[in-house]
Write a protein that holds these residues in place. Structure first.
Motif, PDB file in Angstrom:
ATOM      1  N   ARG A  60      42.527 -16.674 -16.771  1.00  0.00           N
ATOM      2  CA  ARG A  60      42.339 -15.434 -17.642  1.00  0.00           C
ATOM      3  C   ARG A  60      41.752 -14.486 -16.815  1.00  0.00           C
ATOM      4  NH1 ARG A  60      39.335 -14.671 -22.947  1.00  0.00           N
ATOM      5  NH2 ARG A  60      39.098 -12.580 -21.837  1.00  0.00           N
ATOM      6  N   ASP A  61      41.717 -13.093 -16.964  1.00  0.00           N
ATOM      7  CA  ASP A  61      40.895 -12.062 -16.410  1.00  0.00           C
ATOM      8  C   ASP A  61      39.430 -12.422 -16.840  1.00  0.00           C
ATOM      9  OD1 ASP A  61      43.126 -11.090 -14.824  1.00  0.00           O
ATOM     10  OD2 ASP A  61      43.358  -9.488 -16.228  1.00  0.00           O
ATOM     11  N   VAL A  62      38.415 -12.134 -15.933  1.00  0.00           N
ATOM     12  CA  VAL A  62      37.255 -12.496 -16.320  1.00  0.00           C
ATOM     13  C   VAL A  62      36.280 -11.353 -15.640  1.00  0.00           C
ATOM     14  CG1 VAL A  62      37.258 -14.980 -16.972  1.00  0.00           C
ATOM     15  CG2 VAL A  62      36.723 -14.082 -14.343  1.00  0.00           C
ATOM     16  N   ASP A  63      35.060 -10.966 -16.138  1.00  0.00           N
ATOM     17  CA  ASP A  63      34.085 -10.119 -15.427  1.00  0.00           C
ATOM     18  C   ASP A  63      33.182 -10.901 -14.937  1.00  0.00           C
ATOM     19  OD1 ASP A  63      35.335  -7.361 -16.379  1.00  0.00           O
ATOM     20  OD2 ASP A  63      34.793  -8.152 -18.274  1.00  0.00           O
ATOM     21  N   VAL A  64      32.957 -10.802 -13.658  1.00  0.00           N
ATOM     22  CA  VAL A  64      32.064 -11.600 -12.864  1.00  0.00           C
ATOM     23  C   VAL A  64      30.771 -10.678 -12.325  1.00  0.00           C
ATOM     24  CG1 VAL A  64      31.699 -13.165 -10.937  1.00  0.00           C
ATOM     25  CG2 VAL A  64      34.066 -13.170 -12.252  1.00  0.00           C
ATOM     26  N   PHE A  65      29.579 -11.354 -12.464  1.00  0.00           N
ATOM     27  CA  PHE A  65      28.495 -10.499 -11.811  1.00  0.00           C
ATOM     28  C   PHE A  65      27.697 -11.488 -11.167  1.00  0.00           C
ATOM     29  CE2 PHE A  65      29.812  -8.729 -15.819  1.00  0.00           C
ATOM     30  CZ  PHE A  65      30.123  -7.509 -15.616  1.00  0.00           C
ATOM     31  N   PRO A  66      27.730 -11.526  -9.901  1.00  0.00           N
ATOM     32  CA  PRO A  66      26.915 -12.555  -8.945  1.00  0.00           C
ATOM     33  C   PRO A  66      25.432 -12.370  -9.313  1.00  0.00           C
ATOM     34  CG  PRO A  66      28.762 -11.861  -7.845  1.00  0.00           C
ATOM     35  CD  PRO A  66      28.812 -11.008  -9.211  1.00  0.00           C
ATOM     36  N   VAL A  67      24.828 -13.440  -9.314  1.00  0.00           N
ATOM     37  CA  VAL A  67      23.157 -12.968  -9.385  1.00  0.00           C
ATOM     38  C   VAL A  67      22.496 -14.111  -8.582  1.00  0.00           C
ATOM     39  CG1 VAL A  67      23.100 -12.105 -11.835  1.00  0.00           C
ATOM     40  CG2 VAL A  67      22.959 -14.659 -11.445  1.00  0.00           C
ATOM     41  N   SER A  68      21.338 -14.027  -8.483  1.00  0.00           N
ATOM     42  CA  SER A  68      20.649 -14.866  -7.406  1.00  0.00           C
ATOM     43  C   SER A  68      19.985 -15.979  -7.972  1.00  0.00           C
ATOM     44  CB  SER A  68      19.463 -13.959  -6.591  1.00  0.00           C
ATOM     45  OG  SER A  68      18.558 -13.544  -7.561  1.00  0.00           O
ATOM     46  N   THR A  69      19.804 -16.118  -9.379  1.00  0.00           N
ATOM     47  CA  THR A  69      19.081 -17.325  -9.975  1.00  0.00           C
ATOM     48  C   THR A  69      19.690 -17.560 -11.332  1.00  0.00           C
ATOM     49  OG1 THR A  69      17.273 -16.071 -11.179  1.00  0.00           O
ATOM     50  CG2 THR A  69      16.769 -16.562  -9.024  1.00  0.00           C
ATOM     51  N   GLY A  70      19.774 -18.725 -11.605  1.00  0.00           N
ATOM     52  CA  GLY A  70      20.139 -19.025 -13.017  1.00  0.00           C
ATOM     53  C   GLY A  70      19.241 -18.163 -14.349  1.00  0.00           C
ATOM     54  N   SER A  71      18.002 -18.024 -13.941  1.00  0.00           N
ATOM     55  CA  SER A  71      17.166 -17.525 -14.833  1.00  0.00           C
ATOM     56  C   SER A  71      17.536 -16.192 -15.216  1.00  0.00           C
ATOM     57  CB  SER A  71      15.634 -17.452 -14.441  1.00  0.00           C
ATOM     58  OG  SER A  71      15.198 -18.888 -14.415  1.00  0.00           O
ATOM     59  N   ALA A  72      18.045 -15.139 -14.193  1.00  0.00           N
ATOM     60  CA  ALA A  72      18.569 -13.974 -14.040  1.00  0.00           C
ATOM     61  C   ALA A  72      20.116 -14.272 -14.968  1.00  0.00           C
ATOM     62  CB  ALA A  72      18.728 -13.418 -12.810  1.00  0.00           C
ATOM     63  N   ALA A  73      20.602 -15.238 -14.670  1.00  0.00           N
ATOM     64  CA  ALA A  73      22.277 -15.077 -15.579  1.00  0.00           C
ATOM     65  C   ALA A  73      21.851 -15.327 -16.979  1.00  0.00           C
ATOM     66  CB  ALA A  73      22.735 -16.300 -14.783  1.00  0.00           C
ATOM     67  N   ASN A  74      21.013 -16.161 -17.347  1.00  0.00           N
ATOM     68  CA  ASN A  74      20.491 -16.686 -18.662  1.00  0.00           C
ATOM     69  C   ASN A  74      20.206 -15.255 -19.479  1.00  0.00           C
ATOM     70  OD1 ASN A  74      21.567 -19.032 -18.755  1.00  0.00           O
ATOM     71  ND2 ASN A  74      19.683 -20.121 -18.233  1.00  0.00           N
ATOM     72  N   GLY A  75      18.881 -14.596 -18.625  1.00  0.00           N
ATOM     73  CA  GLY A  75      18.154 -13.774 -19.265  1.00  0.00           C
ATOM     74  C   GLY A  75      19.206 -12.365 -19.498  1.00  0.00           C
ATOM     75  N   LEU A  76      19.980 -11.923 -18.470  1.00  0.00           N
ATOM     76  CA  LEU A  76      20.911 -11.011 -18.565  1.00  0.00           C
ATOM     77  C   LEU A  76      22.018 -11.088 -19.639  1.00  0.00           C
ATOM     78  CD1 LEU A  76      20.926  -9.965 -14.735  1.00  0.00           C
ATOM     79  CD2 LEU A  76      19.870  -8.565 -16.615  1.00  0.00           C
ATOM     80  N   SER A  77      22.487 -12.428 -19.578  1.00  0.00           N
ATOM     81  CA  SER A  77      23.437 -12.578 -20.437  1.00  0.00           C
ATOM     82  C   SER A  77      22.854 -12.458 -21.820  1.00  0.00           C
ATOM     83  CB  SER A  77      24.056 -14.129 -20.483  1.00  0.00           C
ATOM     84  OG  SER A  77      24.672 -14.193 -18.978  1.00  0.00           O
ATOM     85  N   LEU A  78      21.823 -13.155 -22.331  1.00  0.00           N
ATOM     86  CA  LEU A  78      21.352 -12.973 -23.563  1.00  0.00           C
ATOM     87  C   LEU A  78      20.907 -11.527 -24.031  1.00  0.00           C
ATOM     88  CD1 LEU A  78      19.267 -16.192 -23.374  1.00  0.00           C
ATOM     89  CD2 LEU A  78      21.593 -15.850 -24.737  1.00  0.00           C
ATOM     90  N   ALA A  79      20.530 -10.798 -23.129  1.00  0.00           N
ATOM     91  CA  ALA A  79      20.534  -9.423 -23.203  1.00  0.00           C
ATOM     92  C   ALA A  79      21.540  -8.585 -23.728  1.00  0.00           C
ATOM     93  CB  ALA A  79      19.456  -8.624 -21.921  1.00  0.00           C
ATOM     94  N   ALA A  80      22.564  -8.945 -23.331  1.00  0.00           N
ATOM     95  CA  ALA A  80      23.865  -8.165 -23.534  1.00  0.00           C
ATOM     96  C   ALA A  80      24.387  -8.797 -24.877  1.00  0.00           C
ATOM     97  CB  ALA A  80      25.039  -8.701 -22.507  1.00  0.00           C
TER      98      ALA A  80
END
Length: 353
Positions: A60-80
Motif C-alpha cells: 500500500r502507499d505509506v509515508d516514509v520518514f528516514p531517521v538516523s536512530t531507533g530512538s528518534a523513530a520511536n520518540g517522533l512516532s509517539l509524539a505524533a
C-alpha cells in the motif's frame, strides 16, 4: 596521549546486534551514492526508490520518514500519536520504557509512559483492557492516548498476528492509536512467516518504527506511517528534531539495498537461526539453563559464575548480571556463522565444572 580501543572479534561479540558491521551490499550502495550530484533533503532517486520498495513490501502507499536512530523513530512516532497530557501504554520491559533515557517523554513534551504487564515481555490483553479506560476523561490524570508494542520484544519473544490484532482492537475500541517498535522487525517477521502488511496495518498498527541498523544497515532506520493524516505532522517533527538529513540519499541508499533481493529477510533468518543453534546447544549443556526458547535473535540463560568469568576472560562480549545474578543475555547477528556459535558452546562446556 593516545587511547587504545579494544575491538571484539565478530566471532565473540554477543552483547548486541549493533556490534555487527554492515552487509557488503549496503556498504557498496553507500559508496555508489557518494558519486555525482543530487538534490538534498530526500528529493533524490535513492529516496524515491526506497519509498517505492517500502510501498511494495507493505502492499500500500505509506509515508516514509528516514531517521538516523531507533530512538528518534520511536520518540517522533509517539509524539505524533500522543498529546503532552496523554499516556503511552507499553510493557514495563519495553525499550521505550527502559533504554531510551526519557526520549519518548522529551519528544512528546511530557507524555507519561504507563507500564502494562504481561508474561514474556508482552502486554496482557486483559491488563490493557483495564488500562485504556483507566481515569479516561478525568482532568486530574494523564489520558490514555497510544499503545506501543515491541516486535520482537526485549526478551526475544514475538507477538503472534492474533495477539497484535487483539491488542490493536482493544486500543482502537477505546480511541487509541497503536505504535510498533520494530527495531528487530525483520527478525519477528521471519519467525512468524508473515508478510509485512499482515504484521502491521492489517493488524491495526498506525505507525511503525522500522529498524534496519541492527540487521545489516549502518545508520538507517525509518518511521513508516499507515495513517495519512499524520504525514504533515511527522514531516515537521522530523525536521524540528534534526532528522531531515540534507544528504538523505546516504540513509535511503542503505534502506533500498537492504530491501533489494530479500537481503533484509536473509539477514534476519541467519541471525534467528544462530540463536536457535545456540539455544539448542545450551539445552544440552549441564549447568546452563535456558530461560525461554528464542523466537528471534535474543537469548537469555542462566550460567554459573565461573562460566561467565571464563567466557569474559576469553574475550567474549555479552551482558551479564544486569537483570539478576547469574542471568546472561546473548544476541546473535546476521554476521554470525555456525562456527561462531559452536566455538561459543565449546567455551561454555570447557568452563563448566
Amino acid at each position: 596521549m593516545s587511547t587504545t580501543i579494544a575491538i571484539t572479534p565478530s566471532s565473540r561479540a554477543f552483547s548486541s546486534d549493533n556490534m555487527a558491521g554492515a552487509s557488503p551490499q549496503i556498504a557498496q550502495a553507500v559508496a555508489d551514492a557518494a558519486a555525482g550530484q543530487v538534490l538534498p533533503y530526500g528529493n533524490d532517486p535513492y529516496t524515491d526508490s526506497a519509498r517505492r520498495r517500502l510501498g511494495e513490501i507493505f502492499e500500500r502507499d505509506v509515508d516514509v520518514f528516514p531517521v538516523s536512530t531507533g530512538s528518534a523513530a520511536n520518540g517522533l512516532s509517539l509524539a505524533a500519536l500522543t498529546p503532552p497530557w496523554g499516556s503511552v501504554l507499553s510493557h514495563p520491559e519495553s525499550h521505550i520504557n527502559t533504554d531510551e533515557c526519557g526520549a519518548p517523554e522529551f519528544f512528546t513534551n511530557g507524555a507519561k509512559l504507563v507500564g502494562v504487564p504481561g508474561p514474556d515481555s508482552k502486554i496482557d490483553p486483559d491488563a490493557l483492557q483495564a488500562a485504556v479506560r483507566r481515569r479516561a476523561g478525568d482532568v486530574h490524570s494523564v489520558q490514555p492516548s497510544a499503545v506501543s508494542i515491541s516486535q520482537a520484544t526485549e526478551s526475544g519473544s514475538v507477538y503472534t498476528l492474533e495477539e497484535i490484532r487483539r491488542l490493536s482492537a482493544i486500543a482502537k475500541d477505546a480511541g487509541l492509536r497503536v505504535h510498533m517498535d520494530g527495531a528487530r522487525f525483520a527478525n519477528a517477521l521471519v519467525h512468524l512467516g508473515a508478510t509485512p502488511a499482515e504484521m502491521t496495518w492489517k493488524a491495526g498498527i498506525d505507525v511503525l518504527s522500522f529498524g534496519a541498523t541492527k540487521n545489516g544497515a549502518m545508520t538507517a532506520d525509518a518511521i513508516i506511517s499507515f495513517a495519512p493524516a499524520l504525514a504533515a505532522e511527522l514531516a515537521f517533527r522530523a525536521k524540528r528534531a534534526g532528522q531531515l538529513a540534507s544528504k538523505m540519499r546516504f540513509h535511503t541508499a542503505q534502506i533500498d539495498a537492504y530491501l533489494t533481493d530479500g537481503l533484509w529477510l536473509r539477514n534476519a533468518r541467519q541471525a534467528n537461526a544462530m540463536a536457535t543453534r545456540l539455544g539448542d546447544g545450551l539445552k544440552a549443556t549441564p549447568g546452563a539453563g535456558l530461560l525461554a526458547t528464542p523466537q528471534a535473535n535474543i537469548l537469555f540463560c542462566r550460567l554459573p559464575q565461573e562460566v561467565t568469568e571464563g567466557l569474559l576472560a576469553e574475550g567474549y562480549a555479552f551482558y551479564h548480571d544486569r537483570w539478576e545474578p547469574g542471568i546472561v543475555r546473548f544476541v546473535t547477528a546476521f554476521s554470525h556463522s555456525a562456527d561462531d556459535i559452536d566455538q561459543l558452546l565449546d567455551a561454555v562446556r570447557r568452563h563448566t565444572r
